[in-house]
Design a protein around this motif. Structure first.
Motif, PDB file in Angstrom:
ATOM      1  N   LYS A 119      32.913  31.926  36.843  1.00 23.46           N
ATOM      2  CA  LYS A 119      32.524  33.338  36.812  1.00 23.46           C
ATOM      3  C   LYS A 119      33.468  34.191  37.645  1.00 23.46           C
ATOM      4  O   LYS A 119      33.794  35.327  37.266  1.00 23.46           O
ATOM      5  N   PHE A 120      33.898  33.652  38.753  1.00 21.95           N
ATOM      6  CA  PHE A 120      34.893  34.314  39.598  1.00 21.95           C
ATOM      7  C   PHE A 120      36.156  34.593  38.792  1.00 21.95           C
ATOM      8  O   PHE A 120      36.686  35.709  38.786  1.00 21.95           O
ATOM      9  N   GLY A 121      36.623  33.578  38.079  1.00 25.83           N
ATOM     10  CA  GLY A 121      37.823  33.719  37.262  1.00 25.83           C
ATOM     11  C   GLY A 121      37.641  34.680  36.104  1.00 25.83           C
ATOM     12  O   GLY A 121      38.563  35.424  35.750  1.00 25.83           O
ATOM     13  N   GLU A 122      36.457  34.683  35.503  1.00 28.22           N
ATOM     14  CA  GLU A 122      36.197  35.591  34.381  1.00 28.22           C
ATOM     15  C   GLU A 122      36.292  37.052  34.816  1.00 28.22           C
ATOM     16  O   GLU A 122      36.802  37.895  34.076  1.00 28.22           O
ATOM     17  N   ARG A 123      35.793  37.354  36.010  1.00 31.22           N
ATOM     18  CA  ARG A 123      35.856  38.738  36.495  1.00 31.22           C
ATOM     19  C   ARG A 123      37.287  39.112  36.874  1.00 31.22           C
ATOM     20  O   ARG A 123      37.723  40.249  36.620  1.00 31.22           O
ATOM     21  N   LEU A 124      38.024  38.185  37.447  1.00 27.99           N
ATOM     22  CA  LEU A 124      39.435  38.449  37.738  1.00 27.99           C
ATOM     23  C   LEU A 124      40.193  38.715  36.441  1.00 27.99           C
ATOM     24  O   LEU A 124      41.011  39.649  36.360  1.00 27.99           O
TER      25      LEU A 124
END
Length: 229
Positions: free
Chosen positions: A136-141
């Motif tokens: 999820k962290f990567g998706e927002r980035l």
């Protein structure tokens, strides 16, 4: 009707701050304003020469590195990473993905990155936990930077026991953690941004980065939520 039901849910099951566990106000998300002001920010402004990069000297060449928070044994960042990693609180990853994504979009430090690569979990660990804490962290980035998130190309081919009780040296020299890159040629002439939740010794990220050294002219950068001071 949906709004009424939502309000009823909030009355009986209010959203709580991930740090102090007080009820969040209407415009607060995941972490309350007071706790956000107490976060141990690294305040890194030089992305190509900092303590994080020094961690990798002599192991792999890293173009740029950044982490938002300092991580200590009894600090706020440890509580947040624990909640993200083991308590199914993926909202923390979303929160920091949005925050860091906005910072990087504004300063354009990673504008030349081609792909974002999350450090993978072993399939056994995914089955046990149900999620990769940095997805999820990567998706927002990816959303903020408009850079594709590429999963399932870098894979973890060994499952390790927890390293919590190992010394720093033992964790860094642990050779049990191994990764494999399915399509090295895909990353030829690309700039890869490897992301994770926290940097401790840097051993895991070194192991990942070395896989991308198999690709021709592949540049590597590192980004995490927290960094061990």
């Amino acid at each position: 009707m949906k709004e009424i039901l939502k309000n009823l849910v909030q009355i009986f099951y209010p959203d709580l701050c991930a740090i102090c566990e007080d009820k969040l106000l209407q415009n607060e998300h995941t972490i309350c304003t007071i706790c956000r002001h107490d976060l141990p920010l690294t305040n890194i402004t030089n992305y190509s020469d900092n303590k994080i990069l020094h961690t990798f000297y002599g192991s792999v060449i890293i173009e740029k590195a950044f982490a938002l928070l300092f991580y200590t044994k009894k600090g706020i960042a440890k509580k947040l990473i624990h909640e993200l990693k083991y308590k199914d609180n993926e909202d923390i990853g979303i929160f920091f993905g949005n925050w860091i994504g906005e910072i990087l979009k504004e300063n354009e430090e990673f504008k030349n990155v081609d792909v974002i690569i999350p450090v993978p979990l072993h399939s056994k660990k995914i089955r046990e936990r149900g999620y990769n804490q940095v997805t999820k962290f990567g998706e927002r980035l990816s959303y903020h930077l408009q850079i594709p998130l590429v999963e399932n190309n870098l894979v973890r081919i060994s499952s390790t026991k927890t390293q919590t009780f190992k010394s720093r040296f033992e964790r860094f020299t642990n050779v049990d953690t191994q990764f494999s890159l399915k399509q090295p040629k895909y990353f030829n002439n690309k700039h890869v941004l490897i992301i994770d939740d926290v940097i401790t010794t840097g051993a895991t990220l070194v192991a990942c980065a070395k896989q991308f050294q198999k690709s021709k002219h592949c540049k590597i950068s590192i980004l995490t939520i927290a960094y061990t001071a």
